[in-house]
Design an enzyme around this catalytic site. Structure first.
Site, PDB file in Angstrom:
ATOM      1  N   SER A   1      -1.105  -0.887  -4.404  1.00  6.87           N
ATOM      2  CA  SER A   1      -2.327  -0.089  -4.403  1.00  6.87           C
ATOM      3  C   SER A   1      -2.021   1.280  -3.821  1.00  6.87           C
ATOM      4  O   SER A   1      -1.677   1.403  -2.647  1.00  6.87           O
ATOM      5  CB  SER A   1      -3.417  -0.787  -3.577  1.00  6.87           C
ATOM      6  OG  SER A   1      -4.562   0.044  -3.430  1.00  6.87           O
TER       7      SER A   1
ATOM      8  N   LYS B   1       0.866  -1.177   0.000  1.00  7.33           N
ATOM      9  CA  LYS B   1       0.000   0.000   0.000  1.00  7.33           C
ATOM     10  C   LYS B   1       0.899   1.222   0.000  1.00  7.33           C
ATOM     11  O   LYS B   1       1.826   1.326   0.807  1.00  7.33           O
ATOM     12  CB  LYS B   1      -0.901   0.012   1.242  1.00  7.33           C
ATOM     13  CG  LYS B   1      -1.915   1.161   1.234  1.00  7.33           C
ATOM     14  CD  LYS B   1      -2.946   0.989   0.131  1.00  7.33           C
ATOM     15  CE  LYS B   1      -3.797   2.237  -0.039  1.00  7.33           C
ATOM     16  NZ  LYS B   1      -4.822   2.061  -1.087  1.00  7.33           N
TER      17      LYS B   1
END
Length: 368
Positions: free
Chosen positions: A232, A162
């Site tokens: 992401s 992330k």
């Protein structure tokens, strides 16, 4: 030895943490041992997808109240990956993964699911999309790999990163300090952050040589990619978080993980291969007994850069609907058709360095 538990639950909205609360109340997972929560939220998956921070704060609030910790303390113990976009039949859901020290517990005689989590420091806006980000993520990935107790790179089943992206405020902050950002296009910053994160994580786990690429290669070289990493980018954080899921001889978990690489968006054979690599044995299609052992599937899916799929022209890059959204819908439907579950984690778009062009990693966790 360690025990790794996985709990999957549905979400009625980005704020819905009731599935996690129920699992904790029933003793299926211990809140204090949760080191990662990975969710699919139903926003647009773009820069302004605020379903991600909404879900993030909801999970943080639950953990804070349950454990009597501050927000900073929760952030220090648990990676929370909120990925936006549940197009098509993708069902909003989350998985919580815990890791518990079980001392000298007897080994099950085979490698089982383990996890390692690590964080970078907060990045400065001007560091996004640069070699500084690559190196910071590499350091965190190396740490996460060690924590997972991995004997061989072949044991790695899935790596989730992330990472942050640029916003107008972050760009202006850099400018106020006389610094330049890599791009003033916030959407482009998503790709650059994801690309640097993928390459950094690949360097950290030993999959790609740091000397084999330069910053100009980021988001430009289709031949430079990982076979196990998914990234992401989101507005909700400024650090990068790395989660390594692998099979380890140090684990007594009841779960195992396997991976394969989708060569294109409708590569169902790769999905079946990931299930087999996790430990299922079947010919043709998995049967009901096989599917009952499937806990969850993760995937990264990319749009073909040339606008063609298996030699046929497609409109993913030219249609008025932004390409990342139908890509998620297509990949999810293909994987869901194999595992017979629409609650599959799929992150997708014009993907860089996360699998071959037009493809990506697909991983499956099963009951051993």
């Amino acid at each position: 030895m360690f025990d790794t538990q996985v709990v999957k639950f549905q979400m009625s909205g980005p704020e819905d943490v009731s599935g996690l609360a129920e699992a904790v109340a029933e003793g299926r997972i211990q809140a204090a041992d949760i080191q990662a929560i990975i969710a699919k939220t139903e926003g647009n998956g773009r820069v302004n997808d605020y379903s991600r921070p909404y879900a993030l704060h909801s999970f943080e609030d639950y953990m804070m109240e349950k454990l009597g910790l501050s927000r900073a303390e929760v952030q220090g113990m648990c990676a929370m990956v909120m990925s936006g976009g549940c197009e098509g039949i993708m069902s909003p859901h989350a998985v919580a993964i815990s890791k518990t020290d079980v001392g000298d517990a007897e080994s099950p005689g085979e490698k089982r699911l383990s996890m390692g989590v690590a964080f970078t420091r907060e990045l400065l806006p001007e560091e996004l999309g640069t070699m500084a980000q690559v190196d910071l993520v590499a350091e965190a990935a190396e740490e996460a790999l060690a924590k997972a107790g991995v004997d061989s790179l072949d044991d790695v089943g899935y790596v989730q990163v992330k990472c942050p992206l640029l916003t107008s405020d972050r760009i202006n902050d850099a400018a106020s300090r006389g610094k330049k950002v890599v791009s003033t296009d916030t959407t482009r910053s998503m790709s650059l952050s994801n690309g640097c994160s993928a390459l950094g994580a690949a360097v950290g786990i030993g999959e790609i040589d740091r000397a084999s690429f330069e910053i100009t290669d980021v988001c430009s070289r289709g031949d430079l990619y990982s076979e196990m990493i998914s990234c992401s980018a989101g507005v909700e954080l400024m650090r990068s978080e790395v989660v390594v899921l692998a099979n380890s001889s140090q684990s007594v978990s009841r779960y195992k993980i396997g991976r394969a690489v989708m060569q294109h968006l409708i590569d169902a054979d790769a999905v079946r291969q990931a299930l087999k690599n996790a430990g299922l044995a079947f010919d043709g299609l998995p049967g009901a007994d096989d599917l009952s052992r499937v806990v969850h599937a993760f995937a990264k899916a990319g749009a073909p850069w040339d606008g063609r799929l298996l030699g046929k022209r497609v409109t993913l890059l030219t249609d008025s609907v932004l390409g990342t959204r139908p890509v998620r819908a297509v990949a999810n439907a293909v994987i869901a058709s194999v595992v017979q579950d629409p609650a599959v984690y799929v992150s997708a778009g014009l993907v860089f360095h996360q699998g071959p062009v037009g493809g990506g990693v697909v991983s499956a966790i099963i009951e051993a």
